[in-house]
Design a protein around this motif. Structure first.
Motif, short mmCIF file in Angstrom:
data_model
loop_
_atom_site.label_atom_id
_atom_site.label_comp_id
_atom_site.label_asym_id
_atom_site.label_seq_id
_atom_site.Cartn_x
_atom_site.Cartn_y
_atom_site.Cartn_z
N SER A 67 4.09 -4.45 7.13
CA SER A 67 2.38 -3.93 6.57
C SER A 67 2.10 -2.43 7.70
CB SER A 67 1.39 -4.52 7.06
OG SER A 67 0.55 -4.49 6.07
N ALA A 68 2.35 -1.93 8.52
CA ALA A 68 1.91 -1.33 8.76
C ALA A 68 2.46 -0.07 8.87
CB ALA A 68 1.97 -0.25 10.32
N LEU A 69 4.50 -0.45 8.67
CA LEU A 69 4.98 0.62 7.74
C LEU A 69 5.01 1.30 6.59
CD1 LEU A 69 8.30 0.03 9.65
CD2 LEU A 69 7.19 1.86 10.01
N ALA A 73 3.94 4.95 5.03
CA ALA A 73 5.01 5.26 3.78
C ALA A 73 3.86 6.01 2.81
CB ALA A 73 6.04 4.32 3.64
N GLY A 74 3.14 5.04 2.37
CA GLY A 74 2.47 4.74 0.83
C GLY A 74 1.73 5.86 1.31
N VAL A 80 1.41 13.95 1.43
CA VAL A 80 2.35 15.13 1.15
C VAL A 80 3.95 14.56 0.93
CG1 VAL A 80 2.13 16.66 3.12
CG2 VAL A 80 3.40 14.60 3.51
N PRO A 81 3.97 14.03 -0.69
CA PRO A 81 5.20 14.24 -1.03
C PRO A 81 7.16 14.21 -1.38
CG PRO A 81 3.86 14.70 -3.33
CD PRO A 81 3.31 14.90 -1.85
N ARG A 82 6.41 15.53 -0.52
CA ARG A 82 7.87 16.54 -1.56
C ARG A 82 8.49 16.19 -0.03
NH1 ARG A 82 7.31 19.93 -5.42
NH2 ARG A 82 5.43 20.34 -6.28
N PRO A 83 7.91 16.01 1.12
CA PRO A 83 9.99 15.65 1.87
C PRO A 83 10.59 13.83 1.33
CG PRO A 83 7.67 16.13 3.29
CD PRO A 83 7.11 16.18 2.16
N LEU A 117 0.04 1.18 -0.88
CA LEU A 117 -1.18 1.21 -0.32
C LEU A 117 -1.61 0.30 -0.68
CD1 LEU A 117 -2.16 4.96 0.20
CD2 LEU A 117 -2.14 3.67 2.08
N THR A 118 -1.79 -0.18 -1.91
CA THR A 118 -2.05 -1.31 -2.86
C THR A 118 -1.17 -2.86 -2.12
OG1 THR A 118 -2.40 -0.46 -5.08
CG2 THR A 118 -2.86 -2.20 -4.88
#
Length: 151
Positions: A67-69, A73-74, A80-83, A117-118
């Motif tokens: 859940s934390a991972l 990621a979310g 910062v979506p580009r990386p 995240l949802t």
């Protein structure tokens, strides 16, 4: 309702990952037919679906690490979506230099982050309640029955 839809999506992604990947390619790439997918791309999509279903079905009893991972990621995808886009392209495609990315890939990646995240929030807010709370309710009801019988 949203939990049920996301579980359904996760199950679909586990069973039929190819249509999900192809839809994402049509959304994100100008040349989806030219993309050379790595063999592990289908496994990655299935894993994503499995994480969705597992967290949403297990609720609070699911893995806090997973859940934390997923939440991390979310959050990263939102901020910062580009990386993450670059990393995922290198993991999924063998020919990343040939990919022609659509201009709306960054907003789409942010939406994916919101989806992650949802799922994370729904997994924490739902599911089964801890056994200790259920036990205390049963104990309170037993005490009330004893009080009524003794009167």
């Amino acid at each position: 309702m949203l939990r049920t839809l996301l579980i359904g999506f996760g199950l679909f992604e586990i069973v039929k990952p190819r249509p999900v990947i192809e839809a994402c390619e049509r959304i994100g790439l100008r040349n989806p037919a030219a993309a050379q997918r790595r063999p592990l791309a289908l496994t990655g999509a299935r894993l994503e679906g499995l994480v969705f279903v597992w967290l949403l079905v297990r609720g609070r009893q699911g893995s806090t690490l997973v859940s934390a991972l997923l939440g991390l990621a979310g959050l990263t995808l939102v901020l910062v979506p580009r990386p993450i886009i670059g990393l995922s392209q290198h993991l999924v495609y063998a020919d990343t230099d040939e990919l022609e990315v659509q201009p709306w890939v960054v907003p789409a990646a942010r939406l994916l982050g919101v989806l992650y995240l949802t799922v994370t929030l729904l997994s924490r807010s739902g599911g089964t309640e801890p056994a200790s709370e259920e036990g205390s309710d049963d104990g309170d009801q037993s005490s009330r029955r004893l009080q009524i019988r003794s009167r």
